[in-house]
Design a protein around this motif. Sequence first.
Motif, mmCIF file in Angstrom:
data_model
loop_
_atom_site.group_PDB
_atom_site.id
_atom_site.type_symbol
_atom_site.label_atom_id
_atom_site.label_comp_id
_atom_site.label_asym_id
_atom_site.label_seq_id
_atom_site.Cartn_x
_atom_site.Cartn_y
_atom_site.Cartn_z
ATOM 1 N N TYR A 15 0.810 -1.213 0.000
ATOM 2 C CA TYR A 15 0.000 0.000 0.000
ATOM 3 C C TYR A 15 0.847 1.268 0.000
ATOM 4 C CZ TYR A 15 -3.359 -3.525 1.455
ATOM 5 O OH TYR A 15 -4.139 -4.665 1.521
ATOM 6 N N LEU A 16 2.071 1.178 0.537
ATOM 7 C CA LEU A 16 2.918 2.368 0.636
ATOM 8 C C LEU A 16 3.819 2.566 -0.581
ATOM 9 C CD1 LEU A 16 4.077 2.168 4.378
ATOM 10 C CD2 LEU A 16 2.243 3.552 3.409
ATOM 11 N N ASN A 17 4.390 1.475 -1.088
ATOM 12 C CA ASN A 17 5.400 1.595 -2.142
ATOM 13 C C ASN A 17 4.932 2.299 -3.404
ATOM 14 O OD1 ASN A 17 7.136 0.354 -0.401
ATOM 15 N ND2 ASN A 17 7.345 -1.534 -1.563
ATOM 16 N N PRO A 18 3.695 2.084 -3.865
ATOM 17 C CA PRO A 18 3.267 2.796 -5.083
ATOM 18 C C PRO A 18 3.277 4.311 -4.951
ATOM 19 C CG PRO A 18 1.824 0.925 -4.652
ATOM 20 C CD PRO A 18 2.689 1.086 -3.438
ATOM 21 N N TRP A 19 3.281 4.811 -3.720
ATOM 22 C CA TRP A 19 3.228 6.266 -3.502
ATOM 23 C C TRP A 19 4.595 6.867 -3.185
ATOM 24 C CZ3 TRP A 19 -1.404 8.219 -4.711
ATOM 25 C CH2 TRP A 19 -2.513 7.363 -4.677
ATOM 26 N N GLU A 216 10.809 -2.362 -5.917
ATOM 27 C CA GLU A 216 10.605 -1.143 -6.688
ATOM 28 C C GLU A 216 9.456 -0.341 -6.094
ATOM 29 O OE1 GLU A 216 12.437 0.001 -8.924
ATOM 30 O OE2 GLU A 216 13.656 -1.690 -9.584
ATOM 31 N N VAL A 217 9.526 0.966 -6.231
ATOM 32 C CA VAL A 217 8.487 1.831 -5.694
ATOM 33 C C VAL A 217 7.953 2.738 -6.801
ATOM 34 C CG1 VAL A 217 9.462 1.842 -3.373
ATOM 35 C CG2 VAL A 217 10.190 3.575 -5.015
ATOM 36 N N GLY A 218 6.788 3.329 -6.548
ATOM 37 C CA GLY A 218 6.222 4.315 -7.463
ATOM 38 C C GLY A 218 5.923 3.773 -8.846
ATOM 39 N N ARG A 219 6.131 4.596 -9.857
ATOM 40 C CA ARG A 219 5.811 4.234 -11.229
ATOM 41 C C ARG A 219 6.639 3.061 -11.719
ATOM 42 N NH1 ARG A 219 5.476 10.175 -14.219
ATOM 43 N NH2 ARG A 219 3.720 11.000 -12.988
ATOM 44 N N ARG A 220 7.881 2.969 -11.284
ATOM 45 C CA ARG A 220 8.745 1.882 -11.725
ATOM 46 C C ARG A 220 8.149 0.537 -11.338
ATOM 47 N NH1 ARG A 220 11.793 -0.630 -15.266
ATOM 48 N NH2 ARG A 220 13.417 -1.933 -14.343
ATOM 49 N N ARG A 221 7.555 0.444 -10.181
ATOM 50 C CA ARG A 221 6.944 -0.805 -9.744
ATOM 51 C C ARG A 221 5.753 -1.160 -10.635
ATOM 52 N NH1 ARG A 221 4.869 -2.658 -3.784
ATOM 53 N NH2 ARG A 221 3.339 -4.145 -4.514
ATOM 54 N N GLN A 222 4.930 -0.175 -10.984
ATOM 55 C CA GLN A 222 3.789 -0.436 -11.847
ATOM 56 C C GLN A 222 4.243 -0.891 -13.228
ATOM 57 O OE1 GLN A 222 1.552 3.195 -11.762
ATOM 58 N NE2 GLN A 222 0.994 2.998 -9.602
ATOM 59 N N GLN A 223 5.331 -0.284 -13.725
ATOM 60 C CA GLN A 223 5.842 -0.681 -15.036
ATOM 61 C C GLN A 223 6.331 -2.129 -15.016
ATOM 62 O OE1 GLN A 223 8.862 2.221 -15.840
ATOM 63 N NE2 GLN A 223 7.408 3.879 -16.232
ATOM 64 N N LEU A 224 7.002 -2.544 -13.926
ATOM 65 C CA LEU A 224 7.469 -3.922 -13.821
ATOM 66 C C LEU A 224 6.305 -4.900 -13.777
ATOM 67 C CD1 LEU A 224 10.433 -3.694 -11.296
ATOM 68 C CD2 LEU A 224 10.550 -4.277 -13.713
#
Length: 291
Positions: A15-19, A216-224
Amino acid sequence: MTIHPWEWNFEIDDYLNPWLPAAPWKHIPSPIARFLGHRPVPQRPLGNIAIIFWAFIGIFCSLTIIEAAGRAIPSFEERGTPIILCSFGAAAVLEFYAIESPLAQPRNALLGQLFASVIGISISKLFALGIASRDLTWVAGSLSCACAVAFMALTGTVHPPAGATALLSVVDKNVAGLGWFLIPVILLGVVLMQCVALLLNNIQRRFPIYWWTPAEVGRRRQQLAEQFSSDSGSETGAKLKIVTTHYLEEGRGVSGLPKVIIKRGCVIVSGDVCLSPEEKLFLEGLSERVS
């Protein structure tokens, strides 16, 4: 549908890493980044003699600095603050010898000690409200340590020395007598130890391995996540249903696919695969060699 509570998992980082923003290493000069734990290439392993030598130097210097700071601050002496809390002895072992352990990373060291001291003080003051409860210090100490460990586990900040801090803040009269003043005492000691660790541990080794999380956090995590989904679809010819797994990105868990995928810097392992710590380290090391 059968519910199995014992199989439930909660990862606060989901819940925290994407932000969270990505690490700003490209904006930090290389010499400074090195002493903050960043390495553009994998660190060469050291022999245990060198590790023991730097651990000896680090433990001696950090504890001496913390003790000297405590003696030099007038407010510490006025409140009868111990020259150093015993939990820092255990912390020094992690911060200068077992520096690659997740339990030794800055997030765990700082937040774990902070949470434990707050919980310990709160329980100490709660049991001090009643005359009868004052005789139950032994129960309060056990409760304090148990609550602190549970809270650290839920927040991903487990730090074993913090368990000792939670216990001492209740059962040790000198520490319990500090009340809320224990928090700045703890934070000062943690910050000083982390500064020494950053300086000495980065001469021949690497510390920290990560500041917040190895994932990975933020946008990089979503891309992965999108990349792994597209890769799985191309391999099977159809889009697979996402199921809960343990995704090891240098040791952290997120959602993935029911298979093993090794890419540079990350490993996806299905949740029904049980791995030993040694096997996890092997896979993580193997992922660093994949081009």
